[in-house]
Scaffold this motif. Structure first.
Motif, short mmCIF file in Angstrom:
data_model
loop_
_atom_site.label_atom_id
_atom_site.label_comp_id
_atom_site.label_asym_id
_atom_site.label_seq_id
_atom_site.Cartn_x
_atom_site.Cartn_y
_atom_site.Cartn_z
N ALA A 648 36.40 29.29 49.04
CA ALA A 648 37.43 30.11 48.41
C ALA A 648 37.51 31.42 49.15
O ALA A 648 36.65 31.76 49.97
N GLN A 649 38.58 32.20 48.86
CA GLN A 649 38.81 33.47 49.55
C GLN A 649 39.02 34.55 48.50
O GLN A 649 39.88 34.43 47.63
N LEU A 650 38.18 35.61 48.59
CA LEU A 650 38.26 36.75 47.66
C LEU A 650 38.92 37.91 48.40
O LEU A 650 38.54 38.22 49.54
N SER A 651 39.91 38.54 47.74
CA SER A 651 40.62 39.66 48.38
C SER A 651 41.00 40.67 47.31
O SER A 651 40.94 40.41 46.10
N LEU A 652 41.42 41.90 47.77
CA LEU A 652 41.84 42.96 46.86
C LEU A 652 43.24 42.67 46.32
O LEU A 652 44.11 42.17 47.05
N ARG A 653 43.40 42.99 45.02
CA ARG A 653 44.73 42.84 44.43
C ARG A 653 45.49 44.14 44.56
O ARG A 653 46.72 44.14 44.67
N ILE A 654 44.79 45.28 44.54
CA ILE A 654 45.42 46.58 44.61
C ILE A 654 45.50 47.01 46.06
O ILE A 654 44.83 46.45 46.93
N ARG A 655 46.28 48.07 46.31
CA ARG A 655 46.46 48.52 47.67
C ARG A 655 45.25 49.25 48.23
O ARG A 655 44.97 49.17 49.42
N PHE A 656 44.55 49.95 47.35
CA PHE A 656 43.42 50.76 47.84
C PHE A 656 42.31 50.74 46.80
O PHE A 656 42.58 50.84 45.60
N LEU A 657 41.07 50.56 47.30
CA LEU A 657 39.89 50.63 46.43
C LEU A 657 38.87 51.51 47.13
O LEU A 657 38.55 51.32 48.32
N GLU A 658 38.37 52.47 46.38
CA GLU A 658 37.45 53.44 46.97
C GLU A 658 36.20 52.73 47.52
O GLU A 658 35.72 51.77 46.94
N ALA A 659 35.74 53.24 48.67
CA ALA A 659 34.55 52.65 49.33
C ALA A 659 33.34 52.73 48.41
O ALA A 659 33.13 53.72 47.71
N GLY A 660 32.53 51.69 48.42
CA GLY A 660 31.35 51.60 47.58
C GLY A 660 30.87 50.17 47.45
O GLY A 660 31.38 49.27 48.13
N ILE A 661 29.88 49.97 46.57
CA ILE A 661 29.33 48.64 46.36
C ILE A 661 29.76 48.17 44.97
O ILE A 661 29.51 48.86 43.97
N TYR A 662 30.35 46.97 44.91
CA TYR A 662 30.89 46.44 43.66
C TYR A 662 30.29 45.08 43.39
O TYR A 662 30.09 44.26 44.33
N ASP A 663 29.95 44.80 42.13
CA ASP A 663 29.48 43.49 41.67
C ASP A 663 30.66 42.72 41.10
O ASP A 663 31.22 43.09 40.06
N VAL A 664 31.01 41.62 41.80
CA VAL A 664 32.18 40.84 41.39
C VAL A 664 31.69 39.51 40.83
O VAL A 664 31.14 38.69 41.56
N PRO A 665 31.82 39.24 39.52
CA PRO A 665 31.42 37.94 38.96
C PRO A 665 32.46 36.87 39.29
O PRO A 665 33.66 37.12 39.21
N ILE A 666 31.99 35.69 39.66
CA ILE A 666 32.87 34.57 40.00
C ILE A 666 32.41 33.36 39.21
O ILE A 666 31.22 33.01 39.24
N ILE A 667 33.31 32.70 38.52
CA ILE A 667 33.00 31.50 37.75
C ILE A 667 33.29 30.29 38.64
O ILE A 667 34.43 30.12 39.11
N ILE A 668 32.25 29.45 38.87
CA ILE A 668 32.40 28.26 39.71
C ILE A 668 32.08 27.04 38.86
O ILE A 668 31.05 26.99 38.18
N THR A 669 32.95 26.03 38.91
CA THR A 669 32.80 24.82 38.12
C THR A 669 32.80 23.62 39.06
O THR A 669 33.65 23.54 39.97
#
Length: 892
Positions: A648-669
């Motif tokens: 799969a491919q994860l990408s930003l939905r918004i135009r700009f996101l401030e630099a940093g470290i983010y925890d992104v939960p992903i549901i896989i079935t």
């Protein structure tokens, strides 16, 4: 024209080799007038050792000198006296210094003049051919060549020497005064001095015996010149042939000749050839050899088993009856004789011919018994059952003796083989396949013995070349065996503990032994999932079966079990149970990798992720990817799109996101039935990127949150630093203890109270030494303090008195007060009864009560005025020297 050949008288006598001069006196008649370097004669020295180096000397070196080849030359030009001249020639070995000598007598012949030459007795001459002259008076070539017949001279002539051969003369000697000379090998070329010529008379002579085996002929050239050295005649060739004499015995090439002949050979069989050579002329009788057999040993079965070709030396058989088992070797003495074998005049020599009779297979192998017996336990291989012994009269360890054994019956399945012992030639009956007692209890084999080579023609194998072998099989306790082995079963994973898998039993092959039932046990169970009933062999689970376990390989789990009987000795067998585990959907998928990096803007910002599942198809992919509903910021900031079954491919939905470290939960079935899903946290690092999509502020992001590796590295550094500090503290404490121990371990000889003690710090003295004197008191004087009478103290205790008052130094004393302060303190210490040492008995070591030694308290000091004599302290050695000086010094 005149050609003449000088008569030569030859003598032939056998000469034994003896080093030295063959003559005691050499006589020579020479011209009275001698020229320097003129050869006179040859003193023939015979050496039996060719390597011997001989040096010649003359007793008159001023007149005569001797060359290394024994030719005597004139050392100067002079006239011999009318009386004979006599001198001695010495020969000396350069190595051994052995010396020989011979006397030489020279007599002068009448002076040669033109008239005296004419008056001499006529002898046969060789005259130079006439030359034809033209009016120019120049010499012209003769019309035809003159052939001078060769001179034949026998070898080993005994002289006397010089021996006249021929006289050379020119017919012009009537008008001219001529001088004659000869050149060539044997004259002026090596070997020089063999032939000499009288320069006036032209008489050619030989100076020593000749040896044909060294030089068979000499080619000389005679010259005639006038007194001015001008050539008068053309040179003529003179050939001197050395006539061969029978002076060499035949010599065999080998003193011992070795040959072979097969036993049983027919008459006329070639055996070997012996060869001898003779140094004499092979074309004359002296070199013609003949061979014959002088003797034969042994002389059985016939004294003439062999004959020899008298010309070629070929040895052949002439009689039948060669039998190696009776005579293994014959020794022949062969004689070679020259003069065509003439026993009267020929010389002979002998050699030895050793003829070995080789073995042929004329004796078949025979068994020593008609029947051989043996026994062997069942199921044993590579075991020798019995030895088959044979006899063979042929030569041991040859193809005619080496035996080969062949089974002709009784072993259709090939369970036995027969090997041959290379030393004893015995047959070793060996088991090569396991034998089951329950199937075969006895074997009867038929065996035939043969040699490596066939028997000689006309010889047959007797009945003794065949034997019977009876082999009995011994019953032994055999190991039980599982059926089938391995045993394969299929089972879904996840089976809970307490469920019966299968029954795995073994069989005992010993049908004729009375034994109890087999017992079962577990031998190998890596995951400890199973147990087996010791009697029935039923296998039950004791843990949950997991296909994803590390002990499962390719869906297969192996466990080994043991079955044992109670035989003597007890035997056991193993069996393997293979469990093929069927997959169930018991593992949720996970995201991989768990960290990703993306840019803070939309382009480019895609991150590829992969789903992993420990299960297999159909309980794994394809996978479904989605973002959770909560928190709302996840779906607001991110979007995920499946690009394949596992990716799969994860990408930003918004135009700009401030630099940093983010925890992104992903549901896989996954695709299992029922499906299984999980929420995986993907740690995404958002950073500023360049035009190529590469992060440019990674260092700032990493600084904001340290990774696991960095934290572990920091912790390790802190732990290492703490360990170093702890080790330093322990080392410091240990050094302090060692320093204190060194202060207490002082040599008792140095522990003198009057000495100056060295301390590590200023101040202190004897009072600072905390000695526990209670440990030194006598045991029978120890009393509890509670019952000690008042006023009674131990002798080694400090007396109870009022503490004296020592002077106190002012805080800022004047330098002049230091002396007064020291003196006042010294007086106070002298009057202090509590200051050590105390005037009492000090017990340093208890040696028991009732000592015969008196109390030391009776010793008086030097100030007590006693009259005791202490001079004996000088005799007590260096340890008491101080006391001797203090108390034995008299008035001093």
């Amino acid at each position: 024209m005149l050609q003449a050949k000088a008569p030569i008288k030859a003598t032939c006598e056998g000469i034994l080799c003896k080093t030295g001069f063959p003559e005691d006196v050499y006589n020579a008649v020479i011209s009275r007038s001698l020229d320097e370097g003129q050869p006179l004669l040859n003193v023939g020295f015979r050496s039996c050792d060719e390597k011997r180096k001989i040096q010649f000397e003359s007793s008159a070196p001023a007149d005569f000198r001797v060359h290394d080849d024994g030719v005597v030359y004139a050392a100067r030009s002079f006239q011999l006296s009318v009386e004979p001249t006599e001198f001695v020639v010495y020969a000396q070995d350069k190595e051994t210094q052995q010396q020989w000598q011979v006397v030489v007598k020279l007599s002068s012949e009448p002076a040669f003049t033109e008239h005296s030459v004419k008056d001499q007795k006529k002898i046969e001459e060789i005259v130079f051919p006439r030359q034809q002259h033209k009016h120019s008076s120049h010499l012209q070539r003769q019309k035809r060549d003159w052939v001078i017949p060769p001179i034949n001279l026998p070898e080993n002539s005994r002289g006397p020497f010089p021996q006249e051969l021929v006289r050379i003369r020119s017919d012009r000697d009537k008008s001219l005064s001529l001088r004659y000379s000869v050149t060539g090998p044997g004259a002026d070329q090596p070997p020089t001095g063999i032939f000499i010529i009288n320069p006036i008379s032209g008489q050619l002579s030989v100076t020593k015996p000749l040896d044909r085996e060294q030089i068979a002929s000499f080619h000389l050239r005679a010259h005639a010149v006038d007194v001015n050295g001008n050539q008068v005649e053309n040179p003529i060739d003179i050939v001197i042939n050395v006539i061969d004499m029978n002076d060499n015995r035949p010599e065999f090439l080998h003193q011992v000749w070795n040959g072979t002949v097969p036993e049983g050979s027919k008459p006329g069989t070639y055996v070997m050839t012996v060869t001898a050579i003779d140094a004499d002329d092979p074309n004359a009788l002296n070199g013609m050899l003949r061979y014959r057999i002088l003797s034969q040993a042994p002389s059985t079965p016939s004294p003439n088993m062999f004959t020899i070709n008298n010309e070629t030396g070929d040895i052949i058989t002439v009689a039948a009856g060669l039998d190696r088992e009776k005579v293994q070797q014959y020794t022949l003495i062969i004689q070679a004789t020259d003069m065509e074998g003439n026993p009267t005049y020929g010389l002979s020599n002998t050699a030895t011919a050793v003829i070995t009779v080789t073995d042929v297979n004329d004796n078949p192998p025979e068994f020593t018994a008609m029947t051989f017996y043996g026994e062997v336990p069942e199921n044993r291989v590579d075991v020798i059952v019995t030895n088959l012994t044979i006899t063979d009269k042929d030569q041991p360890h040859t193809p005619a003796w080496n035996a080969m054994y062949r089974m002709t019956g009784g072993d259709p399945t090939g369970r036995f083989t027969i090997l041959t012992d290379p030393n004893s030639n015995d047959g070793l009956v060996t088991v090569v396949k396991p034998i089951d007692f329950e199937t075969n209890r006895m074997f009867v084999l038929t065996v035939a013995a043969e040699n490596q080579v066939p028997l000689a023609k006309g010889i047959q194998h007797p009945p003794q070349s065949t034997a019977t072998v009876s082999i009995t099989i011994i019953d032994v306790n055999e190991s039980p065996y599982f059926v089938p082995n391995p045993k394969l079963i299929r089972q879904e994973e996840g089976l809970l503990a307490g469920n019966v898998l299968t029954t795995f039993t073994a069989q005992d092959p010993d049908r004729f032994m009375q034994q109890t039932a087999l017992r079962y046990s577990k031998l190998s169970d890596p995951a400890n999932w199973l147990k087996i009933d010791p009697i029935s062999g039923q296998i039950t689970t004791i843990a949950v079966l997991d296909r994803e376990s590390q002990y499962v390989e390719n869906n297969m789990y192996n466990a080994t079990f043991l079955a044992s009987d109670n035989g003597i000795p007890p035997m056991s067998g193993t069996g393997t149970l293979q469990i093929y585990l069927l997959d169930i959907n018991d593992n949720a998928p996970q995201v991989h990798p768990q960290e990703a990096t993306t840019c803070e803007t939309l382009q480019p910002n895609a991150t590829n992720i992969t789903a992993t599942d420990r299960d297999i198809d159909p309980n794994a992919g394809p996978f479904a990817f989605e973002l959770p509903e909560t928190p709302p910021s996840i779906k607001r900031n991110w979007t995920i799109i499946r690009i394949s079954g596992d990716h799969a491919q994860l990408s930003l939905r918004i135009r700009f996101l401030e630099a940093g470290i983010y925890d992104v939960p992903i549901i896989i079935t996954d695709s299992g039935n029922p499906p299984k899903s999980s929420t995986s946290i993907l740690k995404v690092k958002v950073c500023q990127c360049d035009i190529n999509g590469d992060c440019t502020d990674v260092d700032r992001i990493v600084g904001a949150g340290l990774g696991t590796g960095a934290i572990i590295a920091i912790l390790l550094c802190i732990i290492i630093l703490l360990i170093l500090v702890l080790m330093f503290v322990v080392w410091m404490k240990r050094r302090d203890k060692e320093r204190q121990a060194k202060q207490l371990l002082i040599d008792p000889e140095d522990d003198v109270r009057d000495n100056i003690l060295k301390y590590d710090e200023e101040g202190g003295g004897e009072e600072d030494q905390d000695y526990d004197l209670s440990q030194l008191q006598q045991p029978d004087t120890i009393e509890p303090d509670a019952i000690k009478p008042v006023g009674i103290r131990r002798l080694d205790e400090r007396p109870i008195h009022a503490e004296p008052q020592y002077p106190v130094r002012s805080a800022a004393p004047h330098p002049g007060d230091i002396g007064d302060f020291i003196n006042e303190g010294l007086k106070a210490a002298d009057n202090d009864p509590t200051a050590p040492p105390y005037d009492s008995l000090l017990v340093f070591d208890y040696e028991g009560s009732g000592s015969t030694a008196g109390s030391l308290s009776s010793l008086n000091s030097s100030s007590s005025g006693g009259e005791q004599d202490y001079d004996y302290l000088n005799d007590w050695g260096p340890r008491f020297k101080k006391l001797a000086d203090m108390y034995g010094g008299g008035d001093d």
